[in-house]
Design a protein around this motif. Sequence first.
Motif, PDB file in Angstrom:
ATOM      1  N   SER A 178      -5.152   8.231   5.380  1.00 45.68           N
ATOM      2  CA  SER A 178      -5.482   6.811   5.536  1.00 45.68           C
ATOM      3  C   SER A 178      -4.266   6.044   6.017  1.00 45.68           C
ATOM      4  N   LEU A 179      -4.526   5.083   6.914  1.00 43.48           N
ATOM      5  CA  LEU A 179      -3.452   4.241   7.457  1.00 43.48           C
ATOM      6  C   LEU A 179      -3.826   2.776   7.279  1.00 43.48           C
ATOM      7  N   ILE A 180      -2.797   1.939   7.166  1.00 44.50           N
ATOM      8  CA  ILE A 180      -2.993   0.494   7.090  1.00 44.50           C
ATOM      9  C   ILE A 180      -2.067  -0.143   8.114  1.00 44.50           C
ATOM     10  N   GLU A 181      -2.493  -1.237   8.706  1.00 47.37           N
ATOM     11  CA  GLU A 181      -1.609  -1.916   9.655  1.00 47.37           C
ATOM     12  C   GLU A 181      -1.986  -3.376   9.810  1.00 47.37           C
ATOM     13  N   HIS A 182      -1.046  -4.132  10.396  1.00 44.61           N
ATOM     14  CA  HIS A 182      -1.248  -5.549  10.691  1.00 44.61           C
ATOM     15  C   HIS A 182      -1.369  -5.657  12.213  1.00 44.61           C
ATOM     16  N   PRO A 183      -2.606  -5.723  12.753  1.00 46.08           N
ATOM     17  CA  PRO A 183      -2.775  -5.685  14.209  1.00 46.08           C
ATOM     18  C   PRO A 183      -1.970  -6.762  14.941  1.00 46.08           C
ATOM     19  N   GLY A 184      -1.913  -7.974  14.382  1.00 47.18           N
ATOM     20  CA  GLY A 184      -1.243  -9.082  15.072  1.00 47.18           C
ATOM     21  C   GLY A 184       0.219  -8.787  15.386  1.00 47.18           C
ATOM     22  N   GLN A 185       0.889  -8.049  14.489  1.00 55.12           N
ATOM     23  CA  GLN A 185       2.315  -7.779  14.716  1.00 55.12           C
ATOM     24  C   GLN A 185       2.581  -6.318  15.069  1.00 55.12           C
ATOM     25  N   MET A 186       1.520  -5.504  15.096  1.00 54.10           N
ATOM     26  CA  MET A 186       1.733  -4.080  15.416  1.00 54.10           C
ATOM     27  C   MET A 186       0.922  -3.692  16.649  1.00 54.10           C
ATOM     28  N   THR A 187      -0.254  -3.081  16.454  1.00 53.69           N
ATOM     29  CA  THR A 187      -0.988  -2.528  17.608  1.00 53.69           C
ATOM     30  C   THR A 187      -1.388  -3.553  18.656  1.00 53.69           C
ATOM     31  N   HIS A 188      -1.597  -4.816  18.237  1.00 55.56           N
ATOM     32  CA  HIS A 188      -2.108  -5.806  19.177  1.00 55.56           C
ATOM     33  C   HIS A 188      -1.095  -6.895  19.488  1.00 55.56           C
ATOM     34  N   ALA A 189       0.189  -6.599  19.233  1.00 57.49           N
ATOM     35  CA  ALA A 189       1.236  -7.596  19.490  1.00 57.49           C
ATOM     36  C   ALA A 189       1.274  -7.966  20.974  1.00 57.49           C
ATOM     37  N   SER A 190       0.910  -7.010  21.854  1.00 60.15           N
ATOM     38  CA  SER A 190       0.983  -7.297  23.298  1.00 60.15           C
ATOM     39  C   SER A 190      -0.062  -8.335  23.720  1.00 60.15           C
ATOM     40  N   ALA A 191      -1.052  -8.607  22.847  1.00 64.89           N
ATOM     41  CA  ALA A 191      -2.074  -9.608  23.185  1.00 64.89           C
ATOM     42  C   ALA A 191      -1.695 -11.000  22.675  1.00 64.89           C
ATOM     43  N   ALA A 192      -0.539 -11.119  21.991  1.00 62.73           N
ATOM     44  CA  ALA A 192      -0.148 -12.419  21.420  1.00 62.73           C
ATOM     45  C   ALA A 192      -0.059 -13.476  22.513  1.00 62.73           C
ATOM     46  N   GLY A 193      -0.596 -14.648  22.219  1.00 58.96           N
ATOM     47  CA  GLY A 193      -0.528 -15.747  23.175  1.00 58.96           C
ATOM     48  C   GLY A 193      -1.593 -15.658  24.256  1.00 58.96           C
ATOM     49  N   ALA A 213       0.850  -1.198   0.000  1.00 55.78           N
ATOM     50  CA  ALA A 213       0.000   0.000   0.000  1.00 55.78           C
ATOM     51  C   ALA A 213       0.883   1.245   0.000  1.00 55.78           C
ATOM     52  N   GLU A 214       0.458   2.257  -0.735  1.00 52.51           N
ATOM     53  CA  GLU A 214       1.266   3.482  -0.815  1.00 52.51           C
ATOM     54  C   GLU A 214       0.539   4.673  -0.197  1.00 52.51           C
ATOM     55  N   LEU A 215      -0.661   4.935  -0.715  1.00 53.03           N
ATOM     56  CA  LEU A 215      -1.427   6.066  -0.184  1.00 53.03           C
ATOM     57  C   LEU A 215      -1.859   5.750   1.251  1.00 53.03           C
ATOM     58  N   PHE A 216      -2.312   4.516   1.479  1.00 54.61           N
ATOM     59  CA  PHE A 216      -2.572   4.045   2.844  1.00 54.61           C
ATOM     60  C   PHE A 216      -1.200   3.879   3.489  1.00 54.61           C
ATOM     61  N   ILE A 217      -0.874   4.726   4.420  1.00 50.60           N
ATOM     62  CA  ILE A 217       0.455   4.702   5.046  1.00 50.60           C
ATOM     63  C   ILE A 217       0.508   3.573   6.067  1.00 50.60           C
ATOM     64  N   LEU A 218       1.588   2.792   6.014  1.00 44.84           N
ATOM     65  CA  LEU A 218       1.765   1.707   6.979  1.00 44.84           C
ATOM     66  C   LEU A 218       2.161   2.322   8.317  1.00 44.84           C
ATOM     67  N   GLY A 219       1.261   2.241   9.273  1.00 50.60           N
ATOM     68  CA  GLY A 219       1.570   2.843  10.568  1.00 50.60           C
ATOM     69  C   GLY A 219       0.496   2.544  11.587  1.00 50.60           C
ATOM     70  N   GLU A 220       0.864   2.721  12.871  1.00 53.99           N
ATOM     71  CA  GLU A 220      -0.099   2.514  13.957  1.00 53.99           C
ATOM     72  C   GLU A 220      -0.994   3.745  14.056  1.00 53.99           C
ATOM     73  N   SER A 221      -1.889   3.701  15.012  1.00 56.11           N
ATOM     74  CA  SER A 221      -2.858   4.775  15.268  1.00 56.11           C
ATOM     75  C   SER A 221      -3.943   4.791  14.185  1.00 56.11           C
ATOM     76  N   LEU A 222      -4.820   5.768  14.297  1.00 59.68           N
ATOM     77  CA  LEU A 222      -6.015   5.818  13.436  1.00 59.68           C
ATOM     78  C   LEU A 222      -6.713   7.152  13.651  1.00 59.68           C
ATOM     79  N   GLY A 223      -7.710   7.397  12.805  1.00 56.72           N
ATOM     80  CA  GLY A 223      -8.588   8.543  13.042  1.00 56.72           C
ATOM     81  C   GLY A 223      -8.090   9.871  12.500  1.00 56.72           C
ATOM     82  N   GLY A 224      -6.955   9.865  11.812  1.00 57.88           N
ATOM     83  CA  GLY A 224      -6.460  11.105  11.221  1.00 57.88           C
ATOM     84  C   GLY A 224      -7.039  11.302   9.825  1.00 57.88           C
ATOM     85  N   VAL A 225      -6.779  12.468   9.246  1.00 62.21           N
ATOM     86  CA  VAL A 225      -7.286  12.755   7.907  1.00 62.21           C
ATOM     87  C   VAL A 225      -6.645  11.838   6.866  1.00 62.21           C
TER      88      VAL A 225
END
Length: 386
Positions: free
Chosen positions: A340-355, A326-338
């Motif tokens: 667009s963002l894309i992310e992989h929750p399992g290895q990014m925002t929600h990594a602390s919930a693994a296991g 993805a290019e226009l969808f920026i790879l990054g955490e967080s959300l709700g800004g003007v």
Amino acid sequence: MSERNPGFSTRAIHAGQEPDALTGAVVPPIHQVSTYKQDGVGGLRGGYEYSRSANPTRTALEECLAALEGGSRGFAFASGLAAEDTLLRAVTTPGSHAVIPNDAYGGTYRLFAKVTHPWGLDYSPTDLGDLDAVRAAIRPETSVVWIETPTNPLLSIADVAAIAELAHAVGAVVVVDNTFATPYLQSPLELGADVVVHSTTKYAGGHSDVVGGALVTSTNPVRDDLDERIAFHHNSMGAVAGPFDAWLVLRGLKTLAIRMERHCDNAERVVEMLQAHPRVGAVLYPGLASHPNHEVAAKQMRRFGGMVSFRLRGGVEEALTVCKRAELFILGESLGGVESLIEHPGQMTHASAAGSLLEVPNDLVRLSVGIEDGDDLLADLEQALS
Ligand code: PLP
């Protein structure tokens, strides 16, 4: 303001924001100050003595947030998690118990699992979409029922009014994390919640330039001492929003309504496109009739928001590839800004919930659909999935 009940955007632009008494400045000044002159000992001008306790820029934001949520009082914090921690210490005691969503935001889960649990607060991760499960999870010593709706990142929906009734029967405080929906799309206090939590970092601020949090209390809470206890802990724990951060969030709120309409328009187009895509296995969006709790969402939300999650038929590798391409969808955490963002929750925002119980599927991708031109967003997703 006049006697008329002002509409949402009128409140967003004016509540707590009278033109400055001294200069007439139409935007509340950034009061970058720690202390205030007293006219004789205890002679405070406007109640301000020290900026941890209160600061006029922060007051403006707090009044605006309370007006938008239809609440009693607003409290602005240094981050969403600071707001959550302060609230938990204000309404629970060691030995009491909390019911939390079994797919809560990873940071919220970590706060319960790694911070307040060792301190003595027991907790039960529960499927809040299942009222029988909620009923079974509530105990006599339950002091808080924590709702996130829609949840991050699985976008599940909880029935706030029905859960509030169950929780209030044991005197538990009902908290709703309203970060995803925002007060523009959902009014939890009207539905019976006692406190709304926000990461104002997200849609409230709206421009990915500030980290902040907020609490807004109900005018009719289950506990009479709620405002007083939160105010005491806000000052005593001290995780307050600084004046410039408060000012940025207040500026963001002014355009919340028009931003949310555009986020929803774009998200609906993205959902339609993803649903038709052969590489996509499932699209998670509360606006879809196929969403397991769509009817509840339709009852308590005005529209369904800018967050969209989807699962890739090709599994984790394909999910990671889409995030990378993805290019226009920026790879990054967080959300709700003007933007667009894309992310992989399992290895990014929600990594602390693994296991843990709260682990998210590893073929899941989360989008924060921004307010760019919809055609450009669709083209970017097409190429990322090709
Ligand atoms: N609640 C939700 C739903 C979130 O998504 C987040 C952060 O992503 C938070 C709370 C925590 O907010 P903050 O990052 O501002 O501490």
